[in-house]
Design an enzyme around this catalytic site. Structure first.
Site, PDB file in Angstrom:
ATOM      1  N   ASP A 111      -5.863   1.457   2.694  1.00  0.00           N
ATOM      2  CA  ASP A 111      -5.632   1.478   1.246  1.00  0.00           C
ATOM      3  C   ASP A 111      -6.832   0.934   0.480  1.00  0.00           C
ATOM      4  O   ASP A 111      -7.208  -0.225   0.634  1.00  0.00           O
ATOM      5  CB  ASP A 111      -4.382   0.615   0.963  1.00  0.00           C
ATOM      6  CG  ASP A 111      -3.943   0.637  -0.488  1.00  0.00           C
ATOM      7  OD1 ASP A 111      -4.510   1.390  -1.289  1.00  0.00           O
ATOM      8  OD2 ASP A 111      -2.993  -0.115  -0.805  1.00  0.00           O
ATOM      9  N   HIS A 154       3.214   5.920  -2.288  1.00  0.00           N
ATOM     10  CA  HIS A 154       2.805   4.511  -2.226  1.00  0.00           C
ATOM     11  C   HIS A 154       3.045   3.879  -3.594  1.00  0.00           C
ATOM     12  O   HIS A 154       2.534   4.361  -4.614  1.00  0.00           O
ATOM     13  CB  HIS A 154       1.331   4.454  -1.832  1.00  0.00           C
ATOM     14  CG  HIS A 154       0.825   3.094  -1.521  1.00  0.00           C
ATOM     15  ND1 HIS A 154       1.048   2.461  -0.317  1.00  0.00           N
ATOM     16  CD2 HIS A 154       0.090   2.221  -2.262  1.00  0.00           C
ATOM     17  CE1 HIS A 154       0.468   1.265  -0.327  1.00  0.00           C
ATOM     18  NE2 HIS A 154      -0.108   1.089  -1.512  1.00  0.00           N
ATOM     19  N   MET A 160      -6.287  -3.309   3.970  1.00  0.00           N
ATOM     20  CA  MET A 160      -6.855  -3.147   2.629  1.00  0.00           C
ATOM     21  C   MET A 160      -8.363  -2.978   2.751  1.00  0.00           C
ATOM     22  O   MET A 160      -9.035  -3.790   3.399  1.00  0.00           O
ATOM     23  CB  MET A 160      -6.572  -4.373   1.756  1.00  0.00           C
ATOM     24  CG  MET A 160      -5.118  -4.569   1.346  1.00  0.00           C
ATOM     25  SD  MET A 160      -4.371  -3.173   0.490  1.00  0.00           S
ATOM     26  CE  MET A 160      -5.426  -2.998  -0.946  1.00  0.00           C
ATOM     27  N   SER A 197      -1.038   6.942  -4.243  1.00  0.00           N
ATOM     28  CA  SER A 197      -0.646   5.685  -4.885  1.00  0.00           C
ATOM     29  C   SER A 197      -0.400   5.925  -6.368  1.00  0.00           C
ATOM     30  O   SER A 197      -1.301   6.339  -7.103  1.00  0.00           O
ATOM     31  CB  SER A 197      -1.748   4.643  -4.717  1.00  0.00           C
ATOM     32  OG  SER A 197      -1.553   3.620  -5.671  1.00  0.00           O
TER      33      SER A 197
HETATM   34  C1  DX5 Z   1      -4.970  -1.634  -4.879  1.00  0.00           C
HETATM   35  C2  DX5 Z   1      -3.758  -0.850  -4.439  1.00  0.00           C
HETATM   36  C3  DX5 Z   1      -4.070   0.525  -4.027  1.00  0.00           C
HETATM   37  C4  DX5 Z   1      -4.709   1.369  -5.112  1.00  0.00           C
HETATM   38  C5  DX5 Z   1      -5.750   2.204  -4.476  1.00  0.00           C
HETATM   39  O1  DX5 Z   1      -4.617  -2.931  -5.126  1.00  0.00           O
HETATM   40  O2  DX5 Z   1      -3.091  -1.484  -3.374  1.00  0.00           O
HETATM   41  O3  DX5 Z   1      -2.934   1.192  -3.488  1.00  0.00           O
HETATM   42  O4  DX5 Z   1      -3.839   2.208  -5.803  1.00  0.00           O
HETATM   43  O5  DX5 Z   1      -6.432   2.888  -5.464  1.00  0.00           O
HETATM   44  P1  DX5 Z   1      -7.712   3.766  -5.130  1.00  0.00           P
HETATM   45  O6  DX5 Z   1      -7.275   4.838  -4.171  1.00  0.00           O
HETATM   46  O7  DX5 Z   1      -8.090   4.291  -6.475  1.00  0.00           O
HETATM   47  O8  DX5 Z   1      -8.729   2.849  -4.530  1.00  0.00           O
HETATM   48 ZN    ZN Z   2      -1.492  -0.342  -2.275  1.00  0.00          ZN
END
Ligand code: DX5
Ligand code: ZN
Length: 214
Positions: free
Chosen positions: A173, A31, A135, A6
């Site tokens: 995610d 992503h 999520m 991401s």
């Molecule tokens: C959060 C995003 C994620 C985020 C995850 O709102 O949708 O894609 O980048 O970050 P990490 O891997 O640091 O939890």
């Molecule tokens: Zn995301």
């Protein structure tokens, strides 16, 4: 297991280089987290940024729209080079209609579900999506802690697709590290999104390889 870094945790001053770096490090897709300051309390990047970094990789761009009006903006992201368009079940729109419109242009559709939302709410979408994004943090920021109670959604989705013969992939995610990657894999996930864990690591290649093998 596929890995989707991401860009939310990348160095924004060198986004193109970061995209090339994770591509060379073995990522499977990129992503791209879009936030509008309304659906989530943060603002990131728009289609102009996507089109300017598109040339730094051949990998698919997985665009995660954390925005209140995905129906008004998805086309701009599609034209900018998105391959997968993800929108949330929590937004007040006609989700089926949007999925059909996106599919008509040859792009893939992903439906996204937030931690407080029951997974059954997306059941009606399952025959018409290419991917479901579960999520495991409340969206808006990188670097948050994985909420384990969401694992049962992954198992539910995996069971459902086997029962009904659906083809969607399951993406996870938020809060992914070696430990949570193992849990998500066991539950039935196919794709792991990881932001801070990859971009804050010293060696992207080793981190991506190790995440894949969790
Ligand atoms: C959060 C995003 C994620 C985020 C995850 O709102 O949708 O894609 O980048 O970050 P990490 O891997 O640091 O939890
Ligand atoms: Zn995301």
């Amino acid at each position: 297991m596929k890995i989707a870094p991401s860009l939310l945790s990348a160095n924004f001053a060198e986004l193109g280089k970061e995209v090339s770096a994770v591509t060379e490090a073995g990522a499977d897709m990129i992503h791209f987290d879009v936030m509008d300051g309304h659906f989530v309390p943060n603002i990131t990047f728009g289609p102009m940024i996507l089109s300017s970094i598109r040339k730094y990789t051949q990998l698919p761009f997985d665009v995660h729209l954390m925005i209140t009006h995905p129906q008004d903006y998805w086309k701009s992201f599609s034209n900018a080079g998105a391959d997968i368009i993800g929108f949330h079940i929590e937004v007040d729109i006609n989700h089926q209609k949007l999925a059909t419109e996106i599919h008509k242009t040859g792009k893939k559709v992903c439906i996204v579900v937030n931690p407080p939302t029951e997974i059954q709410k997306i059941e009606f979408m399952l025959p018409n999506v290419d991917m479901v994004l579960v999520m495991t943090v409340n969206p808006g920021f990188g670097g948050q802690k994985f909420i384990e109670s969401n694992l049962k959604k992954i198992s539910w989705l995996d069971k459902k697709r086997k029962e009904k013969g659906y083809n969607f992939l399951i993406e996870v995610d938020g809060g992914i590290n070696y430990e949570t990657a193992t849990l998500a894999k066991k539950a039935g996930a196919d794709i792991l999104v990881a932001g801070s864990f990859i971009f804050e690591s010293k060696n992207y290649k080793t981190t991506i390889q190790n995440l894949r093998c969790c």
